[in-house]
Design a protein around this motif. Sequence first.
Motif, short mmCIF file in Angstrom:
data_model
loop_
_atom_site.label_atom_id
_atom_site.label_comp_id
_atom_site.label_asym_id
_atom_site.label_seq_id
_atom_site.Cartn_x
_atom_site.Cartn_y
_atom_site.Cartn_z
N HIS A 235 0.83 -1.20 0.00
CA HIS A 235 0.00 0.00 0.00
C HIS A 235 0.87 1.26 0.00
CE1 HIS A 235 -3.98 -1.83 0.58
NE2 HIS A 235 -3.32 -2.78 1.21
N VAL A 236 0.29 2.34 -0.49
CA VAL A 236 1.01 3.62 -0.60
C VAL A 236 1.53 4.07 0.76
CG1 VAL A 236 0.76 6.08 -1.10
CG2 VAL A 236 -0.19 4.39 -2.67
N ASP A 237 0.70 3.95 1.79
CA ASP A 237 1.13 4.41 3.11
C ASP A 237 2.39 3.67 3.58
OD1 ASP A 237 -0.92 6.20 3.24
OD2 ASP A 237 -2.21 4.98 4.52
N LYS A 238 2.44 2.37 3.33
CA LYS A 238 3.62 1.61 3.73
C LYS A 238 4.83 2.03 2.91
CE LYS A 238 5.42 -3.01 4.58
NZ LYS A 238 5.13 -4.47 4.65
N VAL A 243 10.17 4.90 2.52
CA VAL A 243 11.00 5.97 1.97
C VAL A 243 11.43 6.93 3.07
CG1 VAL A 243 11.01 7.95 0.40
CG2 VAL A 243 9.96 5.81 -0.33
N ALA A 244 10.50 7.28 3.95
CA ALA A 244 10.82 8.21 5.04
C ALA A 244 11.91 7.66 5.95
CB ALA A 244 9.56 8.51 5.86
N GLU A 245 11.90 6.35 6.18
CA GLU A 245 12.92 5.73 7.04
C GLU A 245 14.30 5.76 6.41
OE1 GLU A 245 11.28 1.87 7.57
OE2 GLU A 245 9.96 2.46 9.24
N GLN A 246 14.36 5.73 5.09
CA GLN A 246 15.65 5.67 4.39
C GLN A 246 16.18 7.04 3.99
OE1 GLN A 246 17.38 2.86 4.09
NE2 GLN A 246 15.73 1.79 5.17
N SER A 529 23.67 5.83 2.47
CA SER A 529 23.32 5.15 1.22
C SER A 529 22.73 6.14 0.23
CB SER A 529 22.31 4.04 1.49
OG SER A 529 22.86 3.05 2.33
N LYS A 530 22.92 5.83 -1.06
CA LYS A 530 22.30 6.63 -2.11
C LYS A 530 20.91 6.08 -2.38
CE LYS A 530 25.97 9.20 -2.74
NZ LYS A 530 26.68 9.39 -4.00
N LEU A 531 19.98 6.99 -2.61
CA LEU A 531 18.59 6.61 -2.86
C LEU A 531 18.34 6.49 -4.36
CD1 LEU A 531 18.43 7.37 0.11
CD2 LEU A 531 16.28 8.58 -0.37
N VAL A 532 17.62 5.47 -4.75
CA VAL A 532 17.26 5.27 -6.15
C VAL A 532 15.75 5.10 -6.26
CG1 VAL A 532 17.55 3.86 -8.22
CG2 VAL A 532 19.46 4.13 -6.62
N PHE A 533 15.14 5.93 -7.07
CA PHE A 533 13.73 5.79 -7.40
C PHE A 533 13.64 5.37 -8.86
CE2 PHE A 533 13.79 8.72 -3.85
CZ PHE A 533 12.71 8.31 -3.07
N LEU A 551 9.55 13.68 -4.04
CA LEU A 551 9.60 15.04 -3.49
C LEU A 551 9.61 15.05 -1.96
CD1 LEU A 551 9.78 17.99 -4.05
CD2 LEU A 551 7.31 18.07 -4.43
N PRO A 552 8.75 14.29 -1.27
CA PRO A 552 8.87 14.27 0.20
C PRO A 552 10.23 13.77 0.68
CG PRO A 552 6.75 13.37 -0.49
CD PRO A 552 7.57 13.53 -1.73
N ALA A 553 10.84 12.83 -0.05
CA ALA A 553 12.17 12.33 0.34
C ALA A 553 13.22 13.42 0.20
CB ALA A 553 12.55 11.12 -0.52
N LEU A 554 13.16 14.19 -0.88
CA LEU A 554 14.11 15.28 -1.08
C LEU A 554 13.97 16.32 0.02
CD1 LEU A 554 13.86 15.85 -4.96
CD2 LEU A 554 15.43 14.37 -3.69
N ARG A 555 12.75 16.65 0.36
CA ARG A 555 12.52 17.62 1.43
C ARG A 555 13.07 17.11 2.76
NH1 ARG A 555 6.14 18.72 -0.02
NH2 ARG A 555 6.45 20.24 -1.72
N ARG A 556 12.83 15.83 3.03
CA ARG A 556 13.31 15.26 4.29
C ARG A 556 14.83 15.31 4.35
NH1 ARG A 556 10.59 12.29 7.88
NH2 ARG A 556 8.86 12.06 6.42
N MET A 557 15.50 14.99 3.25
CA MET A 557 16.97 15.01 3.21
C MET A 557 17.50 16.42 3.39
SD MET A 557 17.47 12.33 0.06
CE MET A 557 19.27 12.20 0.15
#
Length: 647
Positions: A235-238, A243-246, A529-533, A551-557
Motif C-alpha cells: 500500500h502507498v502508506d507503507k 521511503v521516510a525511514e531511508q 546510502s544513495k537513494l534510487v527511485f 519530493l517528500p524524500a528530497l525535502r526530508r533530506m
Amino acid sequence: MSEPYTVGILTVSDTASVDSSVDKSGPLIKSILSDTQKYSVSQQTIVNDEIHAIQNTITSWSELNLIIITGGTGFSPRDVTPEAVKPLLTKETPGITHLLLSSSIAITPFAALSRPITGIRNKTMIITLPGSPKACQENMDAVLKVLPHALDLLLDRSVKKFHTKIQQGGVDVSSGAAGTNGTHGTNDAIGGGGGGHTCTHKHDVEGDASQTGQSASLDTPVARRLRASPYPLIHVDKALKIVAEQAKVLNVINVPVSQFLPGYVLAENVVAIEPVPGYRASVVDGYAIHFEDGPGVYQVESISLAQQASCQPLTRGKIARVATGGMVPEGANAVIMVEDTKLVREQGNEELEVEILVSSVENQNIRGVGSDCPVGQLVGRRGQRIGTELGTLASVGVRHVKAYRKPRVGILSSGNEVLDHMHTDELKPGQIRDTNRITLLAAVAASGFEAVDLGIVDDDVDEIFERLEEAVAKVDVLITTGGVSMGEADFMKPILEQKMQATIHFGRVLMKPGKPTTFATIPQGKRASKLVFALPGNPVSATVAFHLFVLPALRRMAGWEKPEHALIPVKIQHDIALDTRPEYHRVFVHIENGNLMASSTGNQQSSRLMSMVEANGLLQLPMRTPDIAVLSKGISVPCILIGSLTK
C-alpha cells in the motif's frame, strides 16, 4: 506455477445498480473464487438490466480470462442477459450450460425456469448465473470442478500431464486437483518426488512464498523469466513510510547569506550580532529637539540625513533637521514632524530659523538602539526554511549560516526506443521522444533542488550498469524511468540488486498510475546510502510517482520538519468512477465562491501526458468496492496540491 486466472464479476440488476448494498451474489461469487486461491478478481461492477450496458461491460473486459455474470437470466420482461451475451460469443459451450442446469434441477425443479448461457468470446470464457445467492452457490459448486482445466485449454496452457493423470486415476474429480490438495497436475514441482507443488496463486499478497523480493538472474533466458512479479504489492502508506525511514537528513554546510540561501533549512539557531537600529534613528522627516524647550522659534543648527549625521551634540535651545531613518544627534531627545513646523527665515536654500508649533514628549518619533532587534535576539530557528527572512539575517550582521545540504538529484531515462527530443528531427516507427527526463528535471528544479541531466541509456545490461555507477558517484538521489515492469528488456531491478548490491525496499505499489514504482538504496560504506527511485516509463506514472514519493524524500533530506504533502479537501465538479486500485486522479483545482473546486483533466491513461497539462492537484481516490463504485459530484475528496491555486 501458473498465473491466477483473471476474472470479472458483473451483477445485472436494476435495483442493485441504484443501491449496491442489495447485491449479495456478486460478493458471494468473489468470495468463492478467492477461497480457491486460483483466481484473481480484477474487475467487479453492477449494471442495470439493459442489453447495451451488459455488452459494453463485456467488451471492455476483453483481456480477462473469465467473466461471470449474475442476474437477468429469468422469465421477466427485464431479464435480457442471455440476449445480450449470445451475440458476443465466438463459441457456445453447451456442456457447461447443461452442467449448470442439471446441478440446479437436481435440487429444485424451479431451476428449469432459468435461462443460462455460457460460451467463449475469443480467449475469454463467459458464464451466466441466476441472481439468487443460493442458486449462485449451487452453480458455482458445480462449475468450479471443471473451470481450471477449461481455462487452461482456452489459454493454451499445457494440459498433457493433467490428461495423463486422469488416465492413471490420479485426479480427484470432486476437487478438480491432481495429486495432493492445492497442487496443479499441469505444473509439477521439479525434483520434488512427483508430488507436485502447492500454489496459492496470490502473487499480490505480501508474505506469500512467491513474493521473494528478488529478481531472476540477469542471465536467465527470456522464456524462463518470471511470469509474475516477485515483489509484493504494498500500500502507498507503507511505501511512504519505507521511503521516510531511508531518506536521512544530509550533512551541515556553511551557506552565505545571499540570494542563493532561500530554500535551505537552518541547522542551528541564529541570533543577532548587531542591534537594529545601530544608532538612535528618526521615525519621520522633521527636526530633532530638546522636548523641554517646548514650542517656539529656533535656530537650525545642523542637518542629519539617513546617510550622514553630525557628530556634534545638539545645543540646548537649537534644533537639527533630520530625515526618516537619519541619526538623531546626541543631546536631542525628541523629533517633531516637519508638518508641525513653520519656516521663519532662510538664506538661499538653507533654513536658518524654524518655528516649532506643538509640544512633544521624551523620545517621541525616535527608534532607540536595538529597539527593533537587540543583540542576541533569535532571528532564525533551527529547522526553519529560509525565504523572505533573508533580509532580516542581513540586517543584524549575519553573513553566513549553518544549513542542511540540499540533495543533488540525477535523472536518467532508459529505453532503446527513447530519443532526445532536441536532437531528433523525425521519429521512426516504434520510437518516442524523451518526455520523462525533461519533465522531471523541471520538477526537481521547480522544487528548489539541484537537478543533474544524466541523459538516456539503451536497454543494455553493461551500459546501464556503467551509467548507474557513474550516476551514483555524482548525486545523492537517482531517478530512473523505464525498465521496471515485466518486459523482455526491463533490467533495472536485477541490475540494481545483482550488480549494484542495492536493497530494493519495494518493487510495486497498489496505486494508479505508477504500480511498478521501485525504491532502492545503494550502500556507500560508512557514508549514507544513495537513494534510487526507479519510476515507470509511462510519463504520467513517472510524474505522479515523483510528487508522491520522491519530493517528500528530497525535502526530508534537506531538513524539512514537515516534508509530507498536505491533504486539502476539494469538491469535485463531476462524478468520478473509482478503479480497482487507489487512484491519484489529475485535476485542476481553483477557488470558486470561497470553495476549493476540482475538475478532472480528462482521460487518465498513464501514457497520456496531456492529463498533467494544467493539473495542479492529485485527487486521492479510494479503491472501488461493491458498495462504492462512483464518487458523486459535489462531495469532498482529499487532494494533494502540486501547483499554485487560481480563482
